[in-house]
Design a protein around this motif. Sequence first.
Motif, PDB file in Angstrom:
ATOM      1  N   THR A 265       0.847  -1.194   0.000  1.00 55.53           N
ATOM      2  CA  THR A 265       0.000   0.000   0.000  1.00 55.53           C
ATOM      3  C   THR A 265       0.880   1.241   0.000  1.00 55.53           C
ATOM      4  O   THR A 265       1.812   1.339   0.807  1.00 55.53           O
ATOM      5  N   VAL A 266       0.606   2.162  -0.911  1.00 51.89           N
ATOM      6  CA  VAL A 266       1.317   3.441  -0.914  1.00 51.89           C
ATOM      7  C   VAL A 266       0.342   4.543  -0.524  1.00 51.89           C
ATOM      8  O   VAL A 266      -0.825   4.537  -0.918  1.00 51.89           O
ATOM      9  N   ILE A 267       0.822   5.468   0.278  1.00 55.80           N
ATOM     10  CA  ILE A 267       0.040   6.619   0.715  1.00 55.80           C
ATOM     11  C   ILE A 267       0.528   7.847  -0.044  1.00 55.80           C
ATOM     12  O   ILE A 267       1.735   8.096  -0.124  1.00 55.80           O
ATOM     13  N   GLN A 268      -0.400   8.580  -0.616  1.00 56.20           N
ATOM     14  CA  GLN A 268      -0.059   9.840  -1.284  1.00 56.20           C
ATOM     15  C   GLN A 268      -0.663  10.992  -0.498  1.00 56.20           C
ATOM     16  O   GLN A 268      -1.879  11.098  -0.365  1.00 56.20           O
ATOM     17  N   THR A 269       0.193  11.846   0.027  1.00 63.46           N
ATOM     18  CA  THR A 269      -0.258  13.054   0.706  1.00 63.46           C
ATOM     19  C   THR A 269      -0.301  14.211  -0.296  1.00 63.46           C
ATOM     20  O   THR A 269       0.258  14.129  -1.391  1.00 63.46           O
ATOM     21  N   ASN A 270      -0.948  15.264   0.096  1.00 62.67           N
ATOM     22  CA  ASN A 270      -1.014  16.457  -0.752  1.00 62.67           C
ATOM     23  C   ASN A 270      -0.659  17.678   0.098  1.00 62.67           C
ATOM     24  O   ASN A 270      -1.456  18.589   0.290  1.00 62.67           O
ATOM     25  N   VAL A 271       0.565  17.648   0.607  1.00 59.20           N
ATOM     26  CA  VAL A 271       1.036  18.700   1.508  1.00 59.20           C
ATOM     27  C   VAL A 271       1.764  19.764   0.695  1.00 59.20           C
ATOM     28  O   VAL A 271       2.774  19.464   0.047  1.00 59.20           O
ATOM     29  N   PRO A 272       1.298  21.009   0.686  1.00 59.65           N
ATOM     30  CA  PRO A 272       2.016  22.069  -0.025  1.00 59.65           C
ATOM     31  C   PRO A 272       3.420  22.224   0.535  1.00 59.65           C
ATOM     32  O   PRO A 272       3.645  22.041   1.736  1.00 59.65           O
ATOM     33  N   GLN A 273       4.356  22.568  -0.336  1.00 55.24           N
ATOM     34  CA  GLN A 273       5.734  22.705   0.118  1.00 55.24           C
ATOM     35  C   GLN A 273       5.860  23.774   1.190  1.00 55.24           C
ATOM     36  O   GLN A 273       6.693  23.669   2.087  1.00 55.24           O
ATOM     37  N   SER A 274       5.002  24.783   1.142  1.00 53.83           N
ATOM     38  CA  SER A 274       5.055  25.831   2.163  1.00 53.83           C
ATOM     39  C   SER A 274       4.769  25.268   3.552  1.00 53.83           C
ATOM     40  O   SER A 274       5.313  25.758   4.546  1.00 53.83           O
ATOM     41  N   ASN A 275       3.944  24.227   3.631  1.00 56.93           N
ATOM     42  CA  ASN A 275       3.661  23.602   4.928  1.00 56.93           C
ATOM     43  C   ASN A 275       4.859  22.830   5.455  1.00 56.93           C
ATOM     44  O   ASN A 275       5.035  22.683   6.666  1.00 56.93           O
ATOM     45  N   LYS A 276       5.673  22.277   4.537  1.00 59.82           N
ATOM     46  CA  LYS A 276       6.790  21.443   4.960  1.00 59.82           C
ATOM     47  C   LYS A 276       8.003  22.268   5.377  1.00 59.82           C
ATOM     48  O   LYS A 276       8.921  21.755   5.994  1.00 59.82           O
ATOM     49  N   MET A 277       8.041  23.540   5.010  1.00 54.98           N
ATOM     50  CA  MET A 277       9.161  24.395   5.387  1.00 54.98           C
ATOM     51  C   MET A 277       9.005  24.855   6.825  1.00 54.98           C
ATOM     52  O   MET A 277       7.894  24.935   7.353  1.00 54.98           O
ATOM     53  N   GLU A 278      10.135  25.141   7.444  1.00 53.27           N
ATOM     54  CA  GLU A 278      10.119  25.540   8.852  1.00 53.27           C
ATOM     55  C   GLU A 278       9.390  26.874   9.029  1.00 53.27           C
ATOM     56  O   GLU A 278       9.480  27.771   8.191  1.00 53.27           O
TER      57      GLU A 278
END
Length: 612
Positions: A265-278
């Motif tokens: 099973t693979v999970i695909q998230t849809n997290v904007p890169q702005s959310n992943k930045m500190e």
Amino acid sequence: MTDAPSQDELPRATSSYLRRYGIDSVWAHLALNLASVLMLTLAFPKPGWAVMAFFAPVPIGVLAMRTTRLWTLTWTTMLVFTGWWSLRVGWLGAVSPGAPWGVGLVMGVWMTLMVVALARVQRRFRAALTLTLPVFWVAQEAVRSAWPWGGFPWFTIGSSQAMWKPTDSAAVPFPSGYLVQSADLFGVLTVSFLVVMTAGLIVDLIARPITKRLATGKVRVRRTVVVAVIIWVACFAGAMAYGGMSLAAHDSPSVGPAKQAATITVIQTNVPQSNKMEGSSAEHFRRRMEDWDRLFELTRQALIESPDTHLVVWPETMVLRPINDEYVANLDTWLAVGAQAEADGVLEGDAELAAQVESAAWDRTFRTRIDAFALQYDTPIIAGGRAQYVDDDERLMNSAFLVVPGADSYPRYSKQQLVPFGEYVPGPRWVRQWFHDTLSPYDYDYTLKEGERPVVFAVDAGWSAQPLRVATPICFEDVVGPICREMVYGNDGLKRVDLLVNLTNDGWFAGTHQGYQHLQLAALRCIENRVPMARSVNTGVSGFIDSDGRVTKVVSVGGRSQEVDGHATTQIALDPRVTLYGRIGEAGPVGVGLTAVVLLAGTWLPPRRPSG
């Protein structure tokens, strides 16, 4: 280097040929270069018309054969291909505004050197382009795929023949789906050689005199053309037959689904890169925690629908804090110190210690939650996150962790080939400082520490006494042939991996063609090594590729595979076949590169003078 050849510089036949058929106009040089890049654009996703790759090198070959001005050839090729590369990798601008132009400049230099070298060889030897064009084209692809900074193997012309859209397992496009199977011989550049060989033959047939009038007055076909046709037919027909046999072998009882299969099973998230930045704001923190909760919810949904899953895969860098064993052990030490200080009644009076203990408790919750989730659903998880040492080097590592239900330790692989400008800044200190101050998307030093070696994870798949052997190329690593080959075959050429699992964050490039181009490149790694692959990609495209490079299933929500979140589960058939590429590695491209060097060196040898 002079603008035009002279009688003293060139063999008599060559200078005569250029006087009759030579291309002198700047506009003609520009037009032919532009024709090549237009066809290259159409060959790759999107639209991904693979057949255009067979014609794209033709204008370049005509220029190499007929140019009368090497300087004009040099600057027009440099201008057109630098511009083309810069536009085609424009999505790199999300990492750094200057990245597309930097990559474009380097790639333009390599293409220009290749074309000019080929033109020199044509002037000196008039050899069949059926052989010389693929030799120099593949040599250029081999070099720029390895250097500088670990190389950039995007848009190798052979990769245009790989599949990038979901297809029925029996539906293989002809001829590309057959031709691409030869990648398991000498890597993807085998396919590049065959594609460009076809273009070279076209040039030989349309731009070279096919017949020759003998002294007796009779007309015969030139030997160069006859030999070129014979060699092309033998190579192309052999590759197509080989591809057909490879595809048939996949469906045989000893290789196909009747052998062994793992449910992944693979999970695909849809997290904007702005959310992943500190970020330090309360709103940013809230969004990151929502993304974290959504990851678990997607995984929960997937396991409820597919309870027999052997392995769940999360995308790259989804865990918000480091979870490696060394880091967690240090957290536990601080928590023990804090517990003792609280028991002694001194914790409240030591603000610095209290803050350290609170931070450790917060960081510890991430691994604790993962442990509890894996144990609840009794399913191993490969999680993308960070690792950090706390003694000698505090730089983070981009890592994949194997979470086994109930286990105290997380086996870890850390990314070996970091992305220039995305994960580190190459060059001397002053260059790095200038980049961080002016072009970096971050306001801190984001330089990562590279991993030391490949790691093979052993996953209990339940159907055999032998574990499922998994290697995890992270992000860009699944487009680098030598890295994946080392993961699968090691240094001794013995196959040690059953499945490749790619963890990627394409949130930088969400919604662009990059996602499908990345998927297409990953398909080549499956063919080269004859292993299937599962890809878990933030923002997409996530899915599965079999060991013949067929994209069997992708995450799709409402008909979309990018900028959506979801999950997909399938049974992946394992493949025991061992490839020649797996055994010998880059020997083929090295041989082609040396051939190009020898041919180019020969252009400086004095031409033979007629006897008498």
